[in-house]
Design an enzyme around this catalytic site. Structure first.
Site, mmCIF file in Angstrom:
data_model
loop_
_atom_site.group_PDB
_atom_site.id
_atom_site.type_symbol
_atom_site.label_atom_id
_atom_site.label_comp_id
_atom_site.label_asym_id
_atom_site.label_seq_id
_atom_site.Cartn_x
_atom_site.Cartn_y
_atom_site.Cartn_z
ATOM 1 N N SER A 16 -5.035 5.107 5.567
ATOM 2 C CA SER A 16 -3.948 4.220 5.942
ATOM 3 C C SER A 16 -3.914 4.076 7.450
ATOM 4 O O SER A 16 -4.323 4.977 8.182
ATOM 5 C CB SER A 16 -2.621 4.809 5.453
ATOM 6 O OG SER A 16 -1.534 4.214 6.111
ATOM 7 N N ASP A 28 0.814 -1.215 0.000
ATOM 8 C CA ASP A 28 0.000 0.000 0.000
ATOM 9 C C ASP A 28 0.847 1.264 0.000
ATOM 10 O O ASP A 28 0.450 2.285 -0.569
ATOM 11 C CB ASP A 28 -0.932 0.008 1.215
ATOM 12 C CG ASP A 28 -2.154 -0.868 1.008
ATOM 13 O OD1 ASP A 28 -2.070 -1.797 0.182
ATOM 14 O OD2 ASP A 28 -3.178 -0.634 1.663
#
Length: 616
Positions: free
Chosen positions: A517, A81
């Site tokens: 995140s 990610d």
């Protein structure tokens, strides 16, 4: 012959062809009566959390075969990610979770494997494998690659701890020199392993402990430490025991759905709230519960969030502590011990070791155990040497952190806050809820009201933030970035990091139907449901509308009359085929992502696929 699933392909004259192929993989006559156990690895050179996993599957396989099983390894994909962040690659991150779950199902069912050891680590890989495990409901043990050591560097004559988020923030801060930014970048991620804070990867690996599907230490023991090897050795031995218990003794307590029960899911969410875990864990627990056919919803999470205090505070909520510090304080079991003493856990649960919660705490809680080997394991610490090798060092802290008044993990009496690290908010544009990581919100902005600045893509929001168009007091709204609208529900780490870079981290709010995140902190509210692309009222917000956020009272409100919202909805519907789509966004979306979007549900359902659209 026990009724192993694998007998379908290993027994009977009509399976001569399958046996011939099995023989070509190295199996012999003696192997055809043994359980076939899938070693589900996720090695890749793209991801630091997985770069060291190549040989670990073999390590597990050797133990499986020594214990009387047949090991067969395969790999899933793994998206990083952090590398996919801030560009079109992030569209693929969340959809990869479904792809991973499906690929595990495909391989295990196509070859009739009897059980699994899942070697995961990073953001979508652990959730994807967890979903597959509960979908398949065959014996499983999770063992992750482990956390990265925290970065360290010297700035202004002081040694400070660093992680990926620091590199992002300093890289965008115009006040930071090129040399300092370069120094931080080179120091932030020093070893293999999942990023060193309580980000999504580490949060999920901690939660597998609370669910009972991994061993004590799984979530916190460093990837580089020699002690972590024992988790892999134990997993290989133990999975054969679980497999034989189920197939030969008909003991269904060995199955993941009976270990990861609703009580275990409640414990996992309680842990998540207490440790200020990533908001992404909400998505993943909701999705996993659906695979397990457990009625676990946003309502359950909301109830837990109102009674669970914050007992652990880790980066990104503070730079003082990283996962290596959580481990020194007793890891996940240390936090569970304090929650248990506070009366906040379901005690009638077991783990893959066959231990009840009280038994686990007695043996592994550093505040209770008399076992010197356990205490020694929790003293496993960082070496501070750059490496991509697992088990490459054997450094130890001189002492444990057992200070429950001022240490990394706190007792109920000395909690960081009486409210936990996550909260569910509801309001007139988040009717099905939204999520905020309260652990990362400064007390001064727990209540916040400001005018909306609306953007229909993350890219536009980033451009506005860096261009000085967002000012103190604004509420940045990023919509059409949900599971369907993105598609893929991008993480908004860059917008939140850049707000900090511009000195607005405690002066603005950010609201989105996308997600964040695990590295995000600040007044960042995500998972707004229903999302804009599904007709959610977030799609009706206009520039200048006042939005009031009230975290203590769990509220979020668009201060626009019902009549005005109804008129805006009517105007939106009048757009016909263009209704509930961005007005001025050009984004190339691949067929694979369009296929995902066609079935995606909003975040309050875990962003899973809508089975009803397939008649399921």
């Amino acid at each position: 012959m026990p009724k192993y699933r694998s007998a379908t392909t290993t027994h009977g004259r009509n399976m001569a062809g399958a046996r011939a192929l099995w023989r070509a993989t190295g199996m012999t006559d003696a192997d055809f009566g043994k359980p076939i156990i899938a070693v589900v690895n996720s090695f890749t050179q793209f991801v630091p959390g997985h770069v060291h996993l190549r040989d670990l599957g073999k390590l597990v396989a050797e133990q499986i075969e020594a214990a009387g099983g047949v090991a067969k390894e395969f790999n899933t994909i793994a998206v990083d990610d952090g590398i996919a962040m801030g560009h079109g690659g992030m569209l693929y991150s969340l959809p990869s979770r479904e792809l991973i779950a499906d690929s595990v199902e495909y391989m295990v069912n196509a070859h009739c494997a009897d059980a699994m050891v899942c070697i995961s680590n990073c953001d979508k890989i652990t959730p994807g494998m967890l979903m597959a495990s509960l979908r398949l409901n065959i014996p499983v043990i999770f063992v992750s690659g482990g956390p990265m050591e925290a970065g360290k560097t010297k700035l202004s004559d002081q040694i400070i701890k660093l992680d990926l988020v620091d590199a992002m923030i300093q890289g965008a801060d115009p006040k930071v020199s090129d040399s300092q930014s370069d120094q931080v970048e080179r120091s932030a991620c020093p070893t293999c392993g999942s990023c060193s804070g309580m980000f999504t990867a580490n949060s999920m690996n901690c939660l597998t402990e609370a669910l009972g599907l991994s061993q004590p230490g799984n979530g916190s023991l460093l990837a580089t430490h020699a002690d972590r090897k024992q988790l892999f050795l134990n997993a290989g031995k133990r999975i054969v025991e679980l497999t034989k218990r189920y197939y030969e003794q008909n003991d269904e307590s060995a199955l993941p759905r009976n270990i990861a029960s609703k009580a275990a899911f409640e414990n996992a969410m309680t842990l998540d709230i207490a440790m200020g875990g990533s908001t992404n864990t909400v998505l993943h627990l909701l999705a996993a519960a659906q695979e397990a056919e457990i009625d676990f919803t946003m309502s359950d999470i909301d109830k837990l969030s109102r009674k669970v205090p914050q007992l652990c505070k880790v980066a990104p909520s503070t730079q003082k502590y990283h996962m290596e510090d959580v481990h020194r304080a007793g890891g996940v079991i240390g936090i569970l011990g304090e929650l248990d003493r506070a009366g906040l856990l379901n005690r009638d649960v077991k783990n893959v070791l066959g231990l009840t919660l009280p038994q686990t705490l007695e043996q592994y809680d550093v505040m209770l155990t008399q076992d010197d080997a356990v205490k020694n394991m929790f003293r496993a610490g960082p070496a501070g040497i750059r490496t991509t090798q697992a088990f490459s060092q054997d450094c130890r802290w001189d002492t444990l952190d057992d200070d429950r008044a001022n240490g990394c993990i706190r007792s109920l009496e000395h909690a960081y806050s009486k409210d936990g690290g996550l909260a569910v908010l509801y309001g007139n544009f988040a009717e099905n809820g939204c999520i905020v990581k309260t652990a990362g919100v400064d007390d001064s902005i727990l209540k916040f009201t400001g005018p909306a600045k609306v953007y229909e893509s993350q890219d536009d929001a980033v451009e506005a933030i860096l261009g000085g168009k967002v000012v103190a007091g604004d509420v940045v709204v990023i919509r059409y970035e949900g599971p369907k609208g993105g598609p893929g529900m991008q993480e908004m780490l860059y917008p939140t990091s850049f707000l900090k870079s511009m000195g607005l981290g405690k002066a603005c709010a950010l609201i989105t139907d996308g997600r964040f995140s695990g590295g995000t902190s600040g007044l960042s509210i995500g998972h707004v449901s229903p999302e804009a692309a599904s007709g959610g009222s977030i799609g009706l917000i206009e520039d200048g509308d006042l939005i009031a956020i009230d975290i203590p009272n769990r509220g979020i409100q668009l201060q626009v009359s019902d009549a005005e919202l109804a008129a805006r909805r009517e105007a939106q519907e009048a757009r016909g085929d263009k209704a509930w789509t961005p007005k001025n966004r050009e984004r190339q979306v691949s067929f694979a992502l369009r296929a995902y979007a066609s079935l995606a549900t909003s975040a309050d359902k875990g962003a899973v696929r809508d089975k009803s659209k397939l008649g399921g």
